[in-house]
Scaffold this motif. Sequence first.
Motif, PDB file in Angstrom:
ATOM      1  N   VAL A 131       0.949  -1.307  -0.027  1.00 50.51           N
ATOM      2  CA  VAL A 131       0.072  -0.111  -0.073  1.00 50.51           C
ATOM      3  C   VAL A 131       0.924   1.194   0.085  1.00 50.51           C
ATOM      4  CG1 VAL A 131      -1.992  -1.178   1.209  1.00 50.51           C
ATOM      5  CG2 VAL A 131      -0.202  -0.023   2.375  1.00 50.51           C
ATOM      6  N   PRO A 132       0.396   2.436  -0.446  1.00 48.25           N
ATOM      7  CA  PRO A 132       1.172   3.639  -0.351  1.00 48.25           C
ATOM      8  C   PRO A 132       1.597   3.947   1.138  1.00 48.25           C
ATOM      9  CG  PRO A 132      -0.679   3.926  -1.579  1.00 48.25           C
ATOM     10  CD  PRO A 132      -0.963   2.827  -1.037  1.00 48.25           C
ATOM     11  N   HIS A 133       2.636   4.666   1.224  1.00 44.61           N
ATOM     12  CA  HIS A 133       3.091   5.146   2.641  1.00 44.61           C
ATOM     13  C   HIS A 133       1.953   5.747   3.330  1.00 44.61           C
ATOM     14  CE1 HIS A 133       6.065   5.949   5.692  1.00 44.61           C
ATOM     15  NE2 HIS A 133       5.330   7.079   5.961  1.00 44.61           N
ATOM     16  N   LYS A 134       1.865   5.494   4.611  1.00 50.63           N
ATOM     17  CA  LYS A 134       1.002   6.106   5.437  1.00 50.63           C
ATOM     18  C   LYS A 134       1.474   6.981   6.641  1.00 50.63           C
ATOM     19  CE  LYS A 134      -2.736   2.832   4.706  1.00 50.63           C
ATOM     20  NZ  LYS A 134      -3.749   1.887   5.353  1.00 50.63           N
ATOM     21  N   LYS A 135       1.301   8.136   6.718  1.00 48.00           N
ATOM     22  CA  LYS A 135       1.753   8.962   7.821  1.00 48.00           C
ATOM     23  C   LYS A 135       1.725   8.627   9.273  1.00 48.00           C
ATOM     24  CE  LYS A 135       2.113  13.371   5.045  1.00 48.00           C
ATOM     25  NZ  LYS A 135       1.830  14.465   5.073  1.00 48.00           N
ATOM     26  N   GLU A 136       0.315   7.781   9.304  1.00 47.38           N
ATOM     27  CA  GLU A 136      -0.019   7.155  10.675  1.00 47.38           C
ATOM     28  C   GLU A 136       0.821   6.184  11.223  1.00 47.38           C
ATOM     29  OE1 GLU A 136      -1.838   7.325   7.757  1.00 47.38           O
ATOM     30  OE2 GLU A 136      -3.955   8.340   8.203  1.00 47.38           O
ATOM     31  N   TRP A 137       1.699   5.529  10.385  1.00 45.22           N
ATOM     32  CA  TRP A 137       2.567   4.379  10.682  1.00 45.22           C
ATOM     33  C   TRP A 137       3.753   4.991  11.745  1.00 45.22           C
ATOM     34  CZ3 TRP A 137       3.516   2.588   5.183  1.00 45.22           C
ATOM     35  CH2 TRP A 137       2.534   1.710   4.580  1.00 45.22           C
ATOM     36  N   ALA A 138       4.120   6.206  11.618  1.00 38.93           N
ATOM     37  CA  ALA A 138       5.152   6.618  12.661  1.00 38.93           C
ATOM     38  C   ALA A 138       4.123   6.694  13.940  1.00 38.93           C
ATOM     39  CB  ALA A 138       5.585   7.763  12.418  1.00 38.93           C
ATOM     40  N   GLY A 139       3.050   7.165  13.812  1.00 38.54           N
ATOM     41  CA  GLY A 139       2.129   7.272  15.295  1.00 38.54           C
ATOM     42  C   GLY A 139       1.866   6.030  15.749  1.00 38.54           C
ATOM     43  N   TRP A 140       1.588   4.991  14.936  1.00 39.97           N
ATOM     44  CA  TRP A 140       1.085   3.842  15.461  1.00 39.97           C
ATOM     45  C   TRP A 140       2.522   3.165  16.026  1.00 39.97           C
ATOM     46  CZ3 TRP A 140      -1.490   1.514  10.556  1.00 39.97           C
ATOM     47  CH2 TRP A 140      -2.689   2.076  10.387  1.00 39.97           C
ATOM     48  N   TYR A 141       3.896   3.441  15.551  1.00 39.98           N
ATOM     49  CA  TYR A 141       4.799   2.731  15.966  1.00 39.98           C
ATOM     50  C   TYR A 141       4.869   3.300  17.659  1.00 39.98           C
ATOM     51  CZ  TYR A 141       9.610   2.843  17.539  1.00 39.98           C
ATOM     52  OH  TYR A 141      10.992   2.964  18.373  1.00 39.98           O
ATOM     53  N   ARG A 142       4.987   4.739  17.695  1.00 39.55           N
ATOM     54  CA  ARG A 142       5.298   5.349  19.013  1.00 39.55           C
ATOM     55  C   ARG A 142       4.080   4.770  20.147  1.00 39.55           C
ATOM     56  NH1 ARG A 142       6.065   9.650  15.344  1.00 39.55           N
ATOM     57  NH2 ARG A 142       3.930  10.482  15.927  1.00 39.55           N
TER      58      ARG A 142
END
Length: 81
Positions: free
Chosen positions: A22-33
């Motif tokens: 899937v295209p990159h999602k900015k939310e991934w960084a927040g999910w990681y944190r």
Amino acid sequence: MGKRLEDRSLEELWQLFPIFLVPHKKEWAGWYREEKGRLEVLLGAGRVKRVSHIGSTAVSGIWAKNIIDIPVSYTHLRAHE
């Protein structure tokens, strides 16, 4: 009983275990944190040496599997604890 995985062709394996990018999602960084914080609480922040965001979701701008990869390094647990 079906075939063993090692006896299957690449095409059969793709049918069983498809990979979707899937295209990159900015939310991934927040999910990681968020997950990092949960892991530190669960494992004990004083024992966690490192929590990292690795894999394709950690690289901005590229297509990736929609899975956050998080390896955890922690200090040795003593046997009597």
